[in-house]
Design a protein around this motif. Structure first.
Motif, PDB file in Angstrom:
ATOM      1  N   MET A 191      61.535 -36.566 141.612  1.00  0.00           N
ATOM      2  CA  MET A 191      62.535 -35.654 142.141  1.00  0.00           C
ATOM      3  C   MET A 191      61.571 -34.832 142.087  1.00  0.00           C
ATOM      4  SD  MET A 191      64.449 -37.558 142.427  1.00  0.00           S
ATOM      5  CE  MET A 191      66.057 -35.885 142.833  1.00  0.00           C
ATOM      6  N   GLY A 192      60.151 -34.392 142.154  1.00  0.00           N
ATOM      7  CA  GLY A 192      59.351 -33.122 142.689  1.00  0.00           C
ATOM      8  C   GLY A 192      59.325 -32.244 141.019  1.00  0.00           C
ATOM      9  N   THR A 193      60.433 -32.690 140.680  1.00  0.00           N
ATOM     10  CA  THR A 193      60.646 -32.002 139.142  1.00  0.00           C
ATOM     11  C   THR A 193      60.414 -32.755 137.488  1.00  0.00           C
ATOM     12  OG1 THR A 193      63.155 -31.831 139.495  1.00  0.00           O
ATOM     13  CG2 THR A 193      61.429 -30.383 140.078  1.00  0.00           C
ATOM     14  N   ALA A 221      72.284 -41.073 136.007  1.00  0.00           N
ATOM     15  CA  ALA A 221      71.785 -41.158 136.314  1.00  0.00           C
ATOM     16  C   ALA A 221      70.410 -40.283 135.146  1.00  0.00           C
ATOM     17  CB  ALA A 221      71.396 -39.937 137.206  1.00  0.00           C
ATOM     18  N   VAL A 222      69.533 -40.523 134.747  1.00  0.00           N
ATOM     19  CA  VAL A 222      68.708 -40.021 133.813  1.00  0.00           C
ATOM     20  C   VAL A 222      67.184 -39.794 134.284  1.00  0.00           C
ATOM     21  CG1 VAL A 222      66.804 -41.150 131.701  1.00  0.00           C
ATOM     22  CG2 VAL A 222      68.840 -42.038 132.649  1.00  0.00           C
ATOM     23  N   MET A 223      66.288 -38.353 134.470  1.00  0.00           N
ATOM     24  CA  MET A 223      65.580 -37.189 134.234  1.00  0.00           C
ATOM     25  C   MET A 223      64.530 -37.620 133.756  1.00  0.00           C
ATOM     26  SD  MET A 223      64.314 -35.623 136.847  1.00  0.00           S
ATOM     27  CE  MET A 223      65.545 -34.734 137.706  1.00  0.00           C
ATOM     28  N   GLU A 224      63.520 -37.447 133.922  1.00  0.00           N
ATOM     29  CA  GLU A 224      62.154 -37.169 132.768  1.00  0.00           C
ATOM     30  C   GLU A 224      62.124 -36.226 132.332  1.00  0.00           C
ATOM     31  OE1 GLU A 224      57.290 -38.440 133.173  1.00  0.00           O
ATOM     32  OE2 GLU A 224      58.618 -37.558 135.331  1.00  0.00           O
TER      33      GLU A 224
END
Length: 127
Positions: free
Chosen positions: A105-107, A122-125
């Protein structure tokens, strides 16, 4: 002044199946069971850990709809975080959770997943 988010209400078709999904597939813990027999309501409070600052509360959508017909019972858009995104993505796939591709996602990297009722999260790193 508001200083934290305590609970997020999830309105589900089947509380027992939803509890099993979040416990057995996602790995959340049950924090509490509650409700009122007189009112015909029960809820299940769950979280990633027992000391999580924010918990999810599973409510029966049909019961809440009768109690509060004007309430928005849609599923909130939730973003979870993980320190081990690749491992979690593989675990979810291995547990037959409908899982999207791992994307940058760029971030940080992210993926979405669906519960057994077709609601997406959703899950974000964690970076």
């Amino acid at each position: 002044m508001i200083n934290k988010l305590g609970q997020v209400m999830l309105y589900v078709q089947d509380q027992d199946k939803a509890e099993a999904f979040w416990k057995d597939k996602v790995g959340f813990k049950v924090i509490a069971y509650g409700g009122s027999e007189e009112m015909g309501i029960k809820w299940i409070e769950i979280a990633p850990t027992e000391d999580a600052a924010t918990t999810l509360v599973l409510h029966d959508k049909a019961v809440i709809s009768k109690m509060s017909p004007d309430l928005n019972l849609g599923t909130p858009s939730l973003m979870f975080y993980s320190d081990h995104i690749e491992r979690l993505h593989a675990e979810f796939k291995g547990k037959n959770i409908e899982t999207g591709e791992l994307v940058d996602m760029g971030t940080g990297r992210s993926f979405n997943f669906a519960d057994d009722e077709g609601n997406y999260f959703a899950v974000m790193e964690t970076v």
